[in-house]
Design an enzyme around this catalytic site. Structure first.
Site, PDB file in Angstrom:
ATOM      1  N   CYS A  98      39.657  29.315 -26.420  1.00 38.91           N
ATOM      2  CA  CYS A  98      39.621  28.050 -26.975  1.00 38.91           C
ATOM      3  C   CYS A  98      39.307  27.407 -24.820  1.00 38.91           C
ATOM      4  O   CYS A  98      38.780  27.133 -24.394  1.00 38.91           O
ATOM      5  CB  CYS A  98      40.634  27.318 -27.499  1.00 38.91           C
ATOM      6  SG  CYS A  98      40.041  25.639 -27.325  1.00 38.91           S
TER       7      CYS A  98
ATOM      8  N   CYS B  64      45.231  25.716 -33.396  1.00 40.48           N
ATOM      9  CA  CYS B  64      45.595  23.443 -33.907  1.00 40.48           C
ATOM     10  C   CYS B  64      44.998  23.864 -35.387  1.00 40.48           C
ATOM     11  O   CYS B  64      44.692  22.737 -36.005  1.00 40.48           O
ATOM     12  CB  CYS B  64      44.631  22.366 -33.353  1.00 40.48           C
ATOM     13  SG  CYS B  64      42.971  23.616 -32.504  1.00 40.48           S
TER      14      CYS B  64
END
EC number: 2.8.1.13
Length: 384
Positions: free
Chosen positions: A122, A218
């Site tokens: 990410c 997440c």
């Protein structure tokens, strides 16, 4: 109440030339206390500040859940902080690219017998590459984030260093930062302890001052990685054999290799063995989980691929971290390093639990030299 030293000297944290009133700072805002404080510090400099939040995944089912980065409540928190500080705030939908670059890659790595680190992917993609492009389009002089790392000017340009607070250091996850990106990035929290960050949030009157820290991953709301993998790649639950790596004996049947990682001991469901057994390796093509005694986990070297180097190689001893929470250990680097090349690191002592798919990050003291993905390992042959 007197201002904290960080707020009073906020301009120095951003290392920008000229009057701050003529500068524009874009802040990556996740809705957590760290990035919110960065926005507050940026605003305290007198610069124009723009907050940007990326919507990275379908957070509908997770709305109201604590401990996830950039879920629905987090976006609302980021907007509330921006309103409190009087700065602009934009939300960009990057759900599609996040799913392709991070979530699907996460599932594919597990299916191939690797242990992935989606947070590094990410940072290499949506969080840095995409955000930097947005910041430049917005005419920013820099992009500031809430990561606990330091940007230090060295003889050859900016360097990435560990945070002052070792308990908060996030340098392991940022080894993929390029030199070009580092020139544009700012990390104002790298020299602060977390306690001071929360004090600044309280001083600024931010509602997130006591908000719990976010999880690293997440898109795994409940920690059930296998469920996420199954939702993307349903074939991940295909059963197979559990095999003793030394004898070849079939000891049992597993529930799918996505449930296992190198070094794992619990959950094997192969009781009655004369000694504790650990996952030694995962043979994805044959769907076999290989197990053995702990000495078989000892690794002498690891091949790392897709390497990234930040600045020149130092003429100094190197250490490496092969897991985010591991202690750096002495290594010798062999082969080309950086610009995507493959290299090998050799450990001075046996290293345990080195899993393909994890990152190996190299340090020279506090400086991050770079790193790469662990592709394969060579076993440490223990005599006797």
């Amino acid at each position: 109440m007197p201002r904290t030293s960080a707020l009073s000297g906020a301009s120095s944290l951003f290392d920008l030339d000229g009057p701050m009133s003529a500068r524009r700072i874009v802040v990556a805002m996740s809705g957590g206390v760290d990035s919110s404080v960065v926005a507050g510090l940026a605003a305290a400099t007198g610069a124009e500040v723009i907050g940007v939040t990326l919507q990275l995944y379908d957070y509908g089912a997770a709305t109201g859940r604590k401990g996830a980065c950039c879920a629905g409540d987090d976006i609302r928190d980021a907007r509330a902080v921006a309103d409190r500080l009087g700065i602009a705030h934009y939300v960009f939908d990057h759900e599609s690219s996040f799913r392709e670059e991070v979530v699907e890659r996460f599932a594919d790595d597990y299916l191939s017998g690797r242990t992935p680190i989606p947070c590094v992917r990410c940072n290499m993609g949506p969080k840095f590459t995409d955000l930097l492009a947005m910041a430049r389009e917005l005419g920013a002089d820099c992009l500031a984030t809430g990561h606990y790392v330091r940007r230090v000017m060295g003889p050859a340009g900016p360097e990435l260093h560990r945070a002052v607070d070792p308990a908060r250091d996030q340098s392991y996850f940022l080894y993929g930062t390029t030199e070009e990106q580092l020139a544009f990035l700012r990390f104002p929290l790298g020299g602060l302890p977390k306690t001071e960050t929360r004090l600044i949030a309280e001083e600024l009157g931010l509602a997130v001052a006591a908000k719990p820290d976010s999880q690293d991953i997440c898109f795994v709301p409940d920690g059930d990685y296998a469920r996420v993998v199954r939702s993307v790649r349903p074939e991940g639950d295909a059963p197979g054999e559990i095999v003793h790596a030394a004898t070849g004996e079939v000891l049992g049947t597993h529930r799918g290799i996505i449930h296992y990682t190198v070094g794992q001991r619990r959950g094997l469901e192969i009781g009655g063995q004369p000694e504790p057994l650990y996952v030694i390796g995962l043979d994805a093509p044959s769907r076999r989980v290989l197990v053995g005694p702990r000495p078989m986990l000892a690794v002498a070297s690891a091949t790392i691929v897709e390497t990234n180097r930040i600045g020149p190689l130092p003429d100094a001893p190197l250490t490496a971290k092969v897991r985010s929470l591991a202690r750096p250990v002495p290594v010798v680097l062999e082969g080309s390093f950086g610009e995507g090349a493959s290299a090998r690191i050799r450990f001075s002592q046996p290293e345990y639990g080195v899993a393909p798919g994890q990152a190996a990050v190299l340090y020279a003291g506090d400086r991050v030299v770079g790193g790469g993905w662990i592709d394969s390992t060579e076993r440490w042959e223990i005599e006797g």
